[in-house]
Motif scaffolding. Structure first.
Motif, short mmCIF file in Angstrom:
data_model
loop_
_atom_site.label_atom_id
_atom_site.label_comp_id
_atom_site.label_asym_id
_atom_site.label_seq_id
_atom_site.Cartn_x
_atom_site.Cartn_y
_atom_site.Cartn_z
N GLU A 218 -26.65 61.22 110.86
CA GLU A 218 -27.16 62.31 110.80
C GLU A 218 -28.62 62.87 111.01
OE1 GLU A 218 -25.94 64.83 108.09
OE2 GLU A 218 -24.06 63.15 107.84
N ARG A 219 -29.54 62.05 111.65
CA ARG A 219 -30.77 62.34 112.05
C ARG A 219 -30.00 62.93 113.90
NH1 ARG A 219 -31.74 56.84 113.21
NH2 ARG A 219 -32.36 56.81 111.22
N HIS B 47 -27.50 64.56 114.19
CA HIS B 47 -27.07 66.09 113.49
C HIS B 47 -28.59 67.30 113.17
CE1 HIS B 47 -25.53 69.12 110.48
NE2 HIS B 47 -24.76 69.60 111.39
N THR B 48 -29.28 66.51 112.71
CA THR B 48 -30.38 66.78 113.14
C THR B 48 -31.13 67.71 113.88
OG1 THR B 48 -30.49 66.21 110.05
CG2 THR B 48 -32.68 67.21 111.15
N GLU B 49 -31.62 66.56 114.62
CA GLU B 49 -32.26 66.88 115.95
C GLU B 49 -31.05 67.67 116.85
OE1 GLU B 49 -32.63 63.17 117.15
OE2 GLU B 49 -34.64 62.78 115.67
N ASN B 50 -30.37 67.77 116.71
CA ASN B 50 -28.99 68.61 117.39
C ASN B 50 -28.44 69.51 117.17
OD1 ASN B 50 -29.92 66.53 120.62
ND2 ASN B 50 -29.06 65.59 118.84
N GLY B 51 -27.97 69.36 115.30
CA GLY B 51 -27.11 70.95 115.41
C GLY B 51 -25.94 70.68 114.94
N THR B 52 -25.63 69.46 116.06
CA THR B 52 -24.35 69.28 115.81
C THR B 52 -23.43 67.32 115.22
OG1 THR B 52 -21.86 69.23 117.40
CG2 THR B 52 -24.17 68.79 118.18
N TYR B 53 -22.65 67.03 115.39
CA TYR B 53 -22.67 65.80 115.65
C TYR B 53 -21.87 65.52 116.49
CZ TYR B 53 -22.44 66.10 110.38
OH TYR B 53 -23.17 66.49 109.08
N GLU C 58 -16.25 68.41 112.37
CA GLU C 58 -16.77 69.47 112.45
C GLU C 58 -17.32 69.82 113.60
OE1 GLU C 58 -20.29 69.97 110.23
OE2 GLU C 58 -19.27 70.43 108.16
N ASP D 295 -17.56 66.22 107.16
CA ASP D 295 -17.94 66.39 108.18
C ASP D 295 -17.74 65.33 109.49
OD1 ASP D 295 -18.42 63.78 107.01
OD2 ASP D 295 -20.60 64.15 106.82
#
Length: 157
Positions: free
Chosen positions: A59-60, A62-68, A95, A117
């Motif tokens: 999740e961190r 994803h928050t920093e990079n906008g993708t998983y 995703e 996700d």
């Protein structure tokens, strides 16, 4: 009246020794399965904790990079990569672009995807799994479901 020697009076008879051995064997037969169950429960708890920690790292990311992340190797070092049974944790970014094949996404008893996700799970002590949780090979898996709302044994989901 014959007198017994002191040595004969302090020794154990063969019957007494056999009784002690039977009692010790019975206690071991009771204690060993309980101890094994205790160890198995600890291994499941460790797998659940590892999955929760990896979920937070994902999740961190994803928050920093906008993708998983494409793989678990993209996560910071120090996270567990193998479960308590020595198998690699399994990860599938749902995703992601391109999207994974529908047959790879894990499903519950109603054939609904567990997550929207990403999937993250351990294959459990047997090291084998199937995509549907009701399958025999998947019952002992430790899964993340409901987009992180549930982390636990597949049999409890």
């Amino acid at each position: 009246m014959p007198t017994r020697s002191r040595r004969a009076q302090t020794a154990f008879s063969l019957v007494e020794l056999l009784v002690v051995l039977v009692i010790m064997g019975t206690l071991a037969a009771i204690a060993i399965p309980s101890y094994r169950q205790y160890l198995l429960e600890n291994e499941y708890a460790l797998a659940e904790r590892d999955i929760a920690e990896m979920s937070m790292a994902i999740e961190r990311f994803h928050t920093e990079n906008g993708t998983y992340p494409a793989t678990l190797a993209a996560l910071p070092a120090g996270l567990a990569t193998t479960d308590p049974w020595g198998n690699d944790y399994q990860y599938l970014a749902i995703e992601a672009t391109p999207a994974p094949a529908p047959g790879k996404i894990r499903r519950d008893k109603n054939m609904n995807p567990l997550n929207s996700d990403y999937d993250l799970y351990s294959m459990g002590p047997d090291g084998d799994t199937q995509t549907q949780l009701t399958a025999a090979k998947a019952r002992d898996d430790v899964v993340r479901a409901g987009n992180g709302g549930f982390i636990g044994m597949a049999s409890e989901h």
